[in-house]
Design a protein around this motif. Structure first.
Motif, PDB file in Angstrom:
ATOM      1  N   LEU A 562      -0.793 -39.093 -53.071  1.00 31.19           N
ATOM      2  CA  LEU A 562       0.204 -40.005 -52.511  1.00 31.19           C
ATOM      3  C   LEU A 562      -0.044 -41.354 -53.170  1.00 31.19           C
ATOM      4  O   LEU A 562      -1.094 -41.963 -52.976  1.00 31.19           O
ATOM      5  CB  LEU A 562       0.067 -40.096 -50.991  1.00 31.19           C
ATOM      6  N   ARG A 563       0.924 -41.799 -53.975  1.00 29.20           N
ATOM      7  CA  ARG A 563       0.736 -42.943 -54.871  1.00 29.20           C
ATOM      8  C   ARG A 563       1.796 -43.994 -54.567  1.00 29.20           C
ATOM      9  O   ARG A 563       2.995 -43.734 -54.725  1.00 29.20           O
ATOM     10  CB  ARG A 563       0.828 -42.443 -56.298  1.00 29.20           C
ATOM     11  N   ASN A 564       1.397 -45.169 -54.102  1.00 32.71           N
ATOM     12  CA  ASN A 564       2.344 -46.220 -53.740  1.00 32.71           C
ATOM     13  C   ASN A 564       2.662 -47.125 -54.923  1.00 32.71           C
ATOM     14  O   ASN A 564       1.757 -47.542 -55.658  1.00 32.71           O
ATOM     15  CB  ASN A 564       1.804 -47.075 -52.591  1.00 32.71           C
ATOM     16  N   ALA A 565       3.940 -47.458 -55.069  1.00 32.55           N
ATOM     17  CA  ALA A 565       4.369 -48.379 -56.120  1.00 32.55           C
ATOM     18  C   ALA A 565       5.479 -49.263 -55.578  1.00 32.55           C
ATOM     19  O   ALA A 565       6.451 -48.768 -55.002  1.00 32.55           O
ATOM     20  CB  ALA A 565       4.869 -47.599 -57.343  1.00 32.55           C
ATOM     21  N   ALA A 566       5.317 -50.589 -55.742  1.00 34.53           N
ATOM     22  CA  ALA A 566       6.342 -51.524 -55.286  1.00 34.53           C
ATOM     23  C   ALA A 566       7.494 -51.558 -56.277  1.00 34.53           C
ATOM     24  O   ALA A 566       7.302 -51.463 -57.491  1.00 34.53           O
ATOM     25  CB  ALA A 566       5.753 -52.921 -55.130  1.00 34.53           C
ATOM     26  N   ALA A 567       8.712 -51.658 -55.738  1.00 37.30           N
ATOM     27  CA  ALA A 567       9.908 -51.716 -56.590  1.00 37.30           C
ATOM     28  C   ALA A 567      11.050 -52.319 -55.786  1.00 37.30           C
ATOM     29  O   ALA A 567      10.988 -52.400 -54.553  1.00 37.30           O
ATOM     30  CB  ALA A 567      10.282 -50.318 -57.089  1.00 37.30           C
ATOM     31  N   GLU A 568      12.078 -52.745 -56.494  1.00 31.06           N
ATOM     32  CA  GLU A 568      13.296 -53.203 -55.834  1.00 31.06           C
ATOM     33  C   GLU A 568      14.247 -52.029 -55.734  1.00 31.06           C
ATOM     34  O   GLU A 568      14.632 -51.442 -56.747  1.00 31.06           O
ATOM     35  CB  GLU A 568      13.939 -54.354 -56.604  1.00 31.06           C
ATOM     36  N   VAL A 569      14.622 -51.686 -54.500  1.00 26.27           N
ATOM     37  CA  VAL A 569      15.515 -50.554 -54.261  1.00 26.27           C
ATOM     38  C   VAL A 569      16.802 -51.095 -53.662  1.00 26.27           C
ATOM     39  O   VAL A 569      16.785 -51.645 -52.551  1.00 26.27           O
ATOM     40  CB  VAL A 569      14.863 -49.517 -53.321  1.00 26.27           C
ATOM     41  N   ASP A 570      17.885 -50.980 -54.409  1.00 30.56           N
ATOM     42  CA  ASP A 570      19.168 -51.560 -54.000  1.00 30.56           C
ATOM     43  C   ASP A 570      19.031 -53.032 -53.616  1.00 30.56           C
ATOM     44  O   ASP A 570      19.578 -53.507 -52.616  1.00 30.56           O
ATOM     45  CB  ASP A 570      19.771 -50.767 -52.836  1.00 30.56           C
ATOM     46  N   GLY A 571      18.179 -53.752 -54.377  1.00 29.89           N
ATOM     47  CA  GLY A 571      18.042 -55.192 -54.193  1.00 29.89           C
ATOM     48  C   GLY A 571      16.976 -55.620 -53.212  1.00 29.89           C
ATOM     49  O   GLY A 571      16.666 -56.809 -53.115  1.00 29.89           O
ATOM     50  N   ASP A 572      16.350 -54.685 -52.470  1.00 32.62           N
ATOM     51  CA  ASP A 572      15.307 -55.024 -51.493  1.00 32.62           C
ATOM     52  C   ASP A 572      13.953 -54.507 -51.971  1.00 32.62           C
ATOM     53  O   ASP A 572      13.860 -53.425 -52.568  1.00 32.62           O
ATOM     54  CB  ASP A 572      15.617 -54.399 -50.124  1.00 32.62           C
TER      55      ASP A 572
END
Length: 847
Positions: A562-572
């Motif tokens: 289980l690998r967490n990665a921050a990203a912008e999803v639909d602007g959030d």
């Protein structure tokens, strides 16, 4: 009147002793808490100041510069460090880099407190040949190359490691074997609090905790005559983007503030339980002064007859309460200091706080004394008013008239209204979501508790009457005990209520804890098919090498990190959880409301929990725009909607999609399924496969449940210990009531002895009376505790733990009822003995 009040205090020393003990215990808890927390705060504050004594300015990453939910790379390079060293007024500049480093002892067990297991660099100057003033060597030499470490002196003492030994440790998963080249001294607050500190050479530390050539902090020491503010101003001119300069004084103050904030929760909790003990004590104090007033009816009436006014009589009783409160407050303050000293010694022996003197602040003394005096005076105010209303003509009678029917009707009406309002508010709280339901439920619980207390005289008759068939087995003693218990309902109510409060809290907490445990068990079994979860001991990121190592085992049939990665999803800004799309369906048991895992392993689909999808307006087949931290963008399709829980929720995507865009690949945990299922031999095999690493937890569902159960049990035992204070105060209340009741009924007991009731019968009568009153309070407390436990459970279920299940631990509830009975038996020992030893002739002659 002042002389009269003081004379009454001295004349009734034995009667007021229990009241003073009740106040003393409560005040001791308050003062002990204040002194202990002040001592800890001061010790850590001094440790912080000492730790930053050689730091005048710190250059660090600006905490406010990072976008919420994003990881950022430290902007502090060797170039920044060299520039800081050349600043006018700088005596020395030290590069700092640190992170989690788990050390095992010689038995292979994790050393330190887990979260306080730290690793850092030994900065030996730009040429690598100098010394680091932060860590003076006690033995050996500093680490100079890969494969070498130095340990702090306290850790070396605890573990028995010496210079030349080889220690096993881990930073992010794989086991490392390092040679100990030195043992150093440090003023680091984490070490003083029981943690560990391992030093690496500068290059190794950078590779482990940052990047080659980068630091997490740069510490500057000013030349003599240069102020911290002046050096900070100069340092600000060379700051790279995303960095800030902070003075050493501010660093020490910030750390002290963090310590105080972390202490505030413990301080509030301890003071809350002290408040509960004092609240219970109020019943005893009010009961004592009520009985004293009743016993001195003739005396007070004669004072009124010879000219004393109502205010003078009220003041007389309040002065008695003031004296009792002041004496008990002083004794409680002294006892509290002793408690704090004992706690400091206990905590210090466990190595979890730095050395320091006992700190007794003036505010602690004032607050403790005020608490003792104010609580006692407030509790005595109603009996004082009642004393003032005694008419002079009452001097001609033996006793003042009992409470009128009208006053009991008014009391019962008020109690019914308060109880009804409390029940309504509690029920309202169960229907609300999350935090919104806490306020009405808390207010409702308080109103219901007070309402039941007000109604207790009314409730005492039917509930005590229910014990009549059992009491008949004890013949005359049993019959007399029942009649005595209901003779003065108000007194019985005040005595039983003290025990009721303590058992209400104990029962409620037990019911809640049992329900939470059951809910977590159900959640684990309902959401995970994997036989094992593997994570770091302090739940920091895990090296991807661990999953690869597991996959090589003959026992393992499927794995998924289980690998967490921050990203912008639909602007959030959101966190994507990377999984192995091909195997995740074999490792989880999520309930899908639409779609499923099909096609997830192509890296172009996502599955989302219902609540997130609803908030975003997504449906099966929706197209989602994703922008990763490295600037790459792509569109992903919603391939499934599932019911999330506290163990698995959010946006799940195949690791093929997220891993290429991660600056530093790391896993939060790994799920693994084995061909032989969960078992001791399989667990041992997996542990050996991972190198018997103390920093890694290999847990099956039972281990997860037992871990939560252990935490809940530790918390409950702490709460039981704290609530024991309220139970002890309640015991004093029962003793106090019975002792004064025996004194009040001395003539009656003498008559009973004269007509044939022997000493054994008198003792049995008093003991049964005490037992009935205690069980009455116990039944009320357990009943209210079950209701509050159910209501709080409904609130917990609405806050996210939807698998919460009401569990009534009948075994423990039976123990609590037995405890109430034991309280009654123990509390009656001295009053029963005193009643049996009364001289019947002297008692009969007593007016």
């Amino acid at each position: 009147m002042l002389r009269t009040a003081l004379r009454n205090v001295l004349a009734h020393k034995a009667r007021l002793l229990m009241t003073m003990l009740a106040v003393l215990l409560g005040v001791a808890f308050v003062s002990g808490t204040l002194v202990f927390t002040s001592t800890i705060s001061e010790a850590f504050h001094k440790s912080s100041e000492k730790g930053y004594s050689d730091v005048d300015v710190s250059i660090r990453q600006d905490s406010g510069d990072a976008p919420e939910g994003r990881d950022t790379v430290s902007p502090l390079s060797q170039r920044t460090l060299d520039g800081a060293a050349r600043l006018p007024g700088t005596e020395s500049a030290t590069g700092v880099v640190s992170g989690f480093a788990a050390l095992s002892d010689k038995d292979g067990k994790l050393v330190g407190e887990g979260f306080s297991s730290q690793g850092a660099n030994y900065y030996a100057g730009g040429n690598g040949k100098g010394t680091d003033a932060r860590y003076p060597m006690k033995e050996g030499v500093a680490p100079r190359e890969r494969g070498e470490i130095a340990l702090d002196a306290k850790t070396a003492e605890r573990t028995g490691y010496k210079v030349g030994d080889t220690a096993r440790m881990s930073v992010n998963g794989p086991v490392r074997e390092e040679k100990i080249t030195g043992i150093f001294r440090t003023d680091d607050g984490n070490v003083a609090a029981g943690g560990t500190l391992v030093l690496f050479d500068n290059a190794t530390a950078q590779r482990l905790f940052a990047k080659p050539g980068e630091y997490t902090e740069i510490q500057l020491k000013a030349e003599p005559g240069v102020s911290q503010a002046a050096l900070k101003e100069r340092a600000e001119k060379i700051l790279p983007e995303g960095a800030e300069a902070v003075t050493g004084k501010q660093l020490a103050d910030d750390e002290s503030r963090m310590i105080e904030d972390s202490m505030s929760g413990m301080k509030t909790s301890l003071l809350a339980f002290a408040g509960i003990a004092l609240f219970v004590g109020i019943f005893i104090i009010a009961n004592t002064f009520t009985m004293l007033v009743a016993q001195r009816t003739k005396e007070l009436a004669l004072l009124r007859a010879v000219g004393a006014g109502r205010r003078q009589v009220t003041r007389s009783v309040l002065i008695e309460a003031l004296v009792v409160g002041a004496v008990a407050g002083l004794a409680g303050m002294a006892a509290g200091v002793g408690i704090a000293a004992g706690l400091r010694t206990l905590v210090g022996s466990m190595g979890s706080m730095p050395d320091g003197p006992l700190v007794i602040e003036p505010s602690s003394v004032v607050i403790s004394l005020l608490v003792g005096v104010v609580i006692t005076v407030l509790a005595a105010w109603l009996p004082a008013r009642r004393a003032a209303k005694i008419p002079p003509v009452a001097a001609m009678g033996a006793l003042h008239a009992p409470a009128s029917t009208r006053s009991l009707v008014v009391r019962n009406t008020i109690g019914a209204l308060l109880s009804a309002a409390g029940v309504v508010l509690v029920l309202m709280g169960t229907k609300m979501d999350g935090d919104s339901g806490k306020a009405p439920m808390g207010l409702g619980a308080a109103l219901l508790l007070v309402g039941v207390f007000v109604l207790t005289p009314l409730l005492s008759r039917p509930l005590i009457a229910a014990a009549a068939p059992v009491l008949r087995l004890f013949n005359v003693s049993g019959k007399l005990a029942r009649q005595n218990a209901v003779r003065n309902p108000r007194r019985t109510a005040a005595t039983a209520s003290a025990l009721m409060v303590g058992l209400t809290l104990i029962t409620g907490l037990t019911v809640i804890a049992s329900g939470v445990q059951k809910g977590i068990d159900k959640m684990a079994s309902a959401s995970i098919k994997a036989d094992y979860t593997i994570s770091m001991a302090n739940y920091t990121p895990l090296s991807p090498a661990v999953e690869k190592k597991l996959a090589q085992s003959d026992q393992v049939t499927a794995t998924s990190p289980l690998r967490n990665a921050a990203a912008e999803v639909d602007g959030d800004t959101e966190y994507l959880t990377g999984v192995n799309g091909a195997s995740i369906g074999k490792l989880t048991a999520l309930e899908f409301t639409a779609g499923g895992w099909q096609g997830l392993d192509d890296g172009k689909r996502i599955v989302v929990d219902d609540s997130t999808a609803k908030a975003k307006g997504w449906k099966l087949g929706s197209s989602v725009q994703v922008a990763y931290d490295d600037g790459a963008k792509e569109r992903l399709t919603v391939g499934g909607l599932y019911k999330g829980n506290e163990m698995i929720k959010g946006i799940l995507v195949d690791n093929k999609a997220v891993t290429p865009h991660m600056d530093k690949v790391a896993d939060m945990q790994v799920l693994a399924k084995t061909k032989d299922g969960a078992g001791a031999e399989v667990k041992d095999a997996l542990t050996k496969q991972l190198g018997d690493n103390p920093a890694i937890l290999v847990q099956d569902k039972k281990d997860i449940s037992e871990g939560v159960s252990q935490m809940i049990s530790i918390l409950l035992n702490m709460l039981y210990g704290l609530l024991a204070m309220a139970v002890i105060v309640a015991v004093l209340g029962v003793i106090n009531t019975l002792a004064m009741s025996v004194f009040e009924r001395g003539q009656e007991i003498g008559m009973l002895r004269a007509i044939g009731l022997d000493r054994r019968g008198v003792k049995r009568m008093v003991r049964l009376e005490s037992l009935v009153i205690s069980l009455f309070g116990g039944v009320l407390g357990i009943g209210l505790g079950i209701f509050f436990g159910w209501a709080a459970g409904e609130l917990i279920a609405g806050s996210g733990l939807d698998t919460y299940t009401l569990v009534l631990p009948w075994g423990r509830l039976g123990v609590f009822l037995a405890l109430a009975a034991l309280v009654g038996v123990l509390a009656a020992l001295w009053p029963a003995r005193r009643a049996a030893r009364l001289n019947m002739l002297a008692a009969i002659k007593t007016e």
